[in-house]
Design a protein around this motif. Structure first.
Motif, PDB file in Angstrom:
ATOM      1  N   ASP A  51       0.778  -1.271  -0.065  1.00 13.64           N
ATOM      2  CA  ASP A  51       0.159   0.078   0.011  1.00 13.64           C
ATOM      3  C   ASP A  51       0.856   1.077   0.110  1.00 13.64           C
ATOM      4  OD1 ASP A  51       0.949   0.409   2.693  1.00 13.64           O
ATOM      5  OD2 ASP A  51      -0.832  -0.215   3.970  1.00 13.64           O
ATOM      6  N   VAL A  52       0.067   2.455   0.363  1.00 13.37           N
ATOM      7  CA  VAL A  52       1.364   3.944   0.075  1.00 13.37           C
ATOM      8  C   VAL A  52       2.504   3.817   1.392  1.00 13.37           C
ATOM      9  CG1 VAL A  52       1.409   5.976   0.774  1.00 13.37           C
ATOM     10  CG2 VAL A  52      -1.128   4.986  -0.981  1.00 13.37           C
ATOM     11  N   SER A  53       2.386   2.723   2.605  1.00 14.29           N
ATOM     12  CA  SER A  53       3.510   3.082   3.502  1.00 14.29           C
ATOM     13  C   SER A  53       4.240   1.659   3.915  1.00 14.29           C
ATOM     14  CB  SER A  53       2.797   3.456   5.269  1.00 14.29           C
ATOM     15  OG  SER A  53       2.564   4.657   4.705  1.00 14.29           O
ATOM     16  N   TRP A  54       3.456   0.444   3.509  1.00 16.09           N
ATOM     17  CA  TRP A  54       4.316  -0.290   3.701  1.00 16.09           C
ATOM     18  C   TRP A  54       3.940  -2.077   2.766  1.00 16.09           C
ATOM     19  CZ3 TRP A  54       5.381  -2.452   8.569  1.00 16.09           C
ATOM     20  CH2 TRP A  54       5.184  -0.907   9.632  1.00 16.09           C
ATOM     21  N   CYS A  55       5.030  -2.813   2.381  1.00 16.62           N
ATOM     22  CA  CYS A  55       4.887  -4.138   1.293  1.00 16.62           C
ATOM     23  C   CYS A  55       4.693  -5.178   2.086  1.00 16.62           C
ATOM     24  CB  CYS A  55       6.034  -4.018   0.688  1.00 16.62           C
ATOM     25  SG  CYS A  55       6.125  -2.467  -0.147  1.00 16.62           S
ATOM     26  N   GLU A  56       3.653  -6.066   1.673  1.00 15.60           N
ATOM     27  CA  GLU A  56       3.540  -7.706   2.542  1.00 15.60           C
ATOM     28  C   GLU A  56       4.724  -8.523   2.430  1.00 15.60           C
ATOM     29  OE1 GLU A  56       0.442 -11.161   3.111  1.00 15.60           O
ATOM     30  OE2 GLU A  56       0.323  -9.669   2.132  1.00 15.60           O
ATOM     31  N   VAL A  57       5.942  -8.986   2.142  1.00 10.02           N
ATOM     32  CA  VAL A  57       6.935  -9.266   1.877  1.00 10.02           C
ATOM     33  C   VAL A  57       7.467 -10.479   2.753  1.00 10.02           C
ATOM     34  CG1 VAL A  57       8.456  -7.618   1.114  1.00 10.02           C
ATOM     35  CG2 VAL A  57       8.728  -7.910   3.241  1.00 10.02           C
ATOM     36  N   TRP A  83       5.329  -7.682   7.638  1.00  9.62           N
ATOM     37  CA  TRP A  83       4.565  -6.506   6.706  1.00  9.62           C
ATOM     38  C   TRP A  83       6.584  -6.038   6.926  1.00  9.62           C
ATOM     39  CZ3 TRP A  83       1.154  -4.613   2.935  1.00  9.62           C
ATOM     40  CH2 TRP A  83      -0.059  -5.690   3.510  1.00  9.62           C
ATOM     41  N   ALA A  84       6.506  -5.175   5.926  1.00  7.14           N
ATOM     42  CA  ALA A  84       7.867  -4.236   6.290  1.00  7.14           C
ATOM     43  C   ALA A  84       6.827  -2.797   5.673  1.00  7.14           C
ATOM     44  CB  ALA A  84       8.516  -4.478   5.592  1.00  7.14           C
ATOM     45  N   ARG A  85       8.082  -1.471   6.899  1.00  2.75           N
ATOM     46  CA  ARG A  85       8.441  -0.007   5.973  1.00  2.75           C
ATOM     47  C   ARG A  85       8.610  -0.059   4.575  1.00  2.75           C
ATOM     48  NH1 ARG A  85       4.524   3.485   7.589  1.00  2.75           N
ATOM     49  NH2 ARG A  85       4.309   3.394  10.047  1.00  2.75           N
ATOM     50  N   LYS A  86       7.759   0.479   3.813  1.00  2.00           N
ATOM     51  CA  LYS A  86       8.177   0.457   2.372  1.00  2.00           C
ATOM     52  C   LYS A  86       9.101   1.479   2.267  1.00  2.00           C
ATOM     53  CE  LYS A  86       5.510   1.320  -0.437  1.00  2.00           C
ATOM     54  NZ  LYS A  86       4.268   2.421  -1.460  1.00  2.00           N
ATOM     55  N   ALA A  87       9.580   2.286   3.272  1.00  2.00           N
ATOM     56  CA  ALA A  87      10.963   3.465   3.182  1.00  2.00           C
ATOM     57  C   ALA A  87      11.915   2.080   3.840  1.00  2.00           C
ATOM     58  CB  ALA A  87      10.459   4.203   4.225  1.00  2.00           C
ATOM     59  N   HIS A  88      11.904   1.280   3.996  1.00  2.00           N
ATOM     60  CA  HIS A  88      13.328   0.931   4.051  1.00  2.00           C
ATOM     61  C   HIS A  88      13.282  -0.595   3.719  1.00  2.00           C
ATOM     62  CE1 HIS A  88      13.075   2.211   7.621  1.00  2.00           C
ATOM     63  NE2 HIS A  88      12.363   1.654   7.963  1.00  2.00           N
ATOM     64  N   LEU A  89      12.710  -0.345   2.024  1.00  2.00           N
ATOM     65  CA  LEU A  89      13.328  -1.256   0.944  1.00  2.00           C
ATOM     66  C   LEU A  89      13.474  -0.552  -0.155  1.00  2.00           C
ATOM     67  CD1 LEU A  89       9.147  -2.832   1.440  1.00  2.00           C
ATOM     68  CD2 LEU A  89      11.789  -4.452   1.949  1.00  2.00           C
ATOM     69  N   TRP A  90      14.190  -1.396  -0.787  1.00  2.30           N
ATOM     70  CA  TRP A  90      15.029  -0.840  -2.517  1.00  2.30           C
ATOM     71  C   TRP A  90      13.878  -2.131  -3.478  1.00  2.30           C
ATOM     72  CZ3 TRP A  90      17.264  -2.274  -7.120  1.00  2.30           C
ATOM     73  CH2 TRP A  90      17.610  -1.387  -7.803  1.00  2.30           C
ATOM     74  N   GLY A  91      13.447  -0.875  -4.034  1.00  2.68           N
ATOM     75  CA  GLY A  91      12.979  -2.138  -5.343  1.00  2.68           C
ATOM     76  C   GLY A  91      11.585  -1.814  -5.393  1.00  2.68           C
ATOM     77  N   VAL A  92      10.678  -1.078  -4.755  1.00  7.19           N
ATOM     78  CA  VAL A  92       9.562  -0.639  -4.951  1.00  7.19           C
ATOM     79  C   VAL A  92       9.195   1.465  -4.944  1.00  7.19           C
ATOM     80  CG1 VAL A  92       8.933  -1.023  -2.568  1.00  7.19           C
ATOM     81  CG2 VAL A  92       6.877  -0.992  -4.554  1.00  7.19           C
ATOM     82  N   ARG A  93       8.949   1.958  -5.562  1.00  7.68           N
ATOM     83  CA  ARG A  93       8.584   3.451  -5.877  1.00  7.68           C
ATOM     84  C   ARG A  93       7.378   3.346  -4.185  1.00  7.68           C
ATOM     85  NH1 ARG A  93      11.239   4.318  -9.141  1.00  7.68           N
ATOM     86  NH2 ARG A  93      11.558   3.548 -10.972  1.00  7.68           N
ATOM     87  N   PRO A  94       7.871   4.995  -3.395  1.00  6.50           N
ATOM     88  CA  PRO A  94       7.830   6.158  -3.047  1.00  6.50           C
ATOM     89  C   PRO A  94       5.565   5.611  -2.993  1.00  6.50           C
ATOM     90  CG  PRO A  94       9.516   6.937  -3.207  1.00  6.50           C
ATOM     91  CD  PRO A  94       9.123   5.618  -3.963  1.00  6.50           C
ATOM     92  N   GLN A  95       5.372   5.730  -4.380  1.00  6.21           N
ATOM     93  CA  GLN A  95       4.086   6.386  -4.211  1.00  6.21           C
ATOM     94  C   GLN A  95       3.640   4.845  -4.994  1.00  6.21           C
ATOM     95  OE1 GLN A  95       2.271   8.717  -2.462  1.00  6.21           O
ATOM     96  NE2 GLN A  95       4.156   9.090  -1.476  1.00  6.21           N
ATOM     97  N   GLU A  96       4.140   4.243  -5.067  1.00  2.56           N
ATOM     98  CA  GLU A  96       3.563   2.772  -5.507  1.00  2.56           C
ATOM     99  C   GLU A  96       2.570   1.485  -5.044  1.00  2.56           C
ATOM    100  OE1 GLU A  96       5.333  -1.134  -8.922  1.00  2.56           O
ATOM    101  OE2 GLU A  96       6.582   0.213  -7.648  1.00  2.56           O
ATOM    102  N   THR A  97       1.605   1.549  -5.427  1.00  2.78           N
ATOM    103  CA  THR A  97       0.644   0.361  -5.183  1.00  2.78           C
ATOM    104  C   THR A  97       0.484  -0.784  -5.829  1.00  2.78           C
ATOM    105  OG1 THR A  97      -0.688   1.299  -5.840  1.00  2.78           O
ATOM    106  CG2 THR A  97      -0.372   2.224  -3.674  1.00  2.78           C
TER     107      THR A  97
END
Length: 156
Positions: free
Chosen positions: A126-132, A140-154
């Protein structure tokens, strides 16, 4: 006086690849265990790098025929044949001992802690989190700590 401004639809204005008509730039992952990264889009071009990590996320920045120009999280890259790439989405963990949580909430139970540089498969974002998932764990991890997905990408 009331002023109304219309912002352009980002998806509509994003550059599209001339071969696939998919967005440029976009993320993919490496399908092969090893891939030659060339200076240009053909077998006659010199090999500059050899990527040796299956599932590593790569960003496609250009297309030419059966070739894709890619870069890794450090900016290294070049041209690779499209058959060595996959649409499966992965990400590199960019924070050491990143909490993998049971729900997309900061106060959720910690399922596991992921080390810096671990490659995780992305299920959704979603906007802030990714299920990995990584190492047999899912969460779930905060998207800000992942490289491989854009900040606003869902992703679904």
């Amino acid at each position: 006086m009331l002023a109304i401004f219309a912002l352009p639809d980002i998806a509509a204005t994003q550059e599209r690849g001339p071969v696939t008509n998919l967005p440029i730039p976009r993320f993919v992952s490496m399908k092969a265990n090893e891939a030659n990264i060339r200076r240009g889009p053909s077998l006659t071009h010199r090999i500059d790098w050899v990527f040796k990590r299956k599932d590593i996320p790569l960003e496609i920045t250009a297309e030419h025929g059966h070739w894709r120009r890619v870069r890794d999280r450090d900016g290294a890259g070049g041209w690779v044949h499209y058959s060595l790439l996959s649409g499966v989405r992965t990400a590199i963990i960019e924070k050491d001992m990143l909490d993998l949580l049971s729900r997309p909430q900061d106060n959720a139970m910690v399922v596991a802690r992921l080390e810096l540089g671990v490659i995780a498969r992305i299920s959704s974002c979603d906007v802030s989190w990714c299920e990995v998932s990584a190492g047999g764990y899912e969460g779930w991890a905060r998207k800000a700590h992942l490289w491989g997905v854009r900040p606003q990408e869902t992703l679904d």
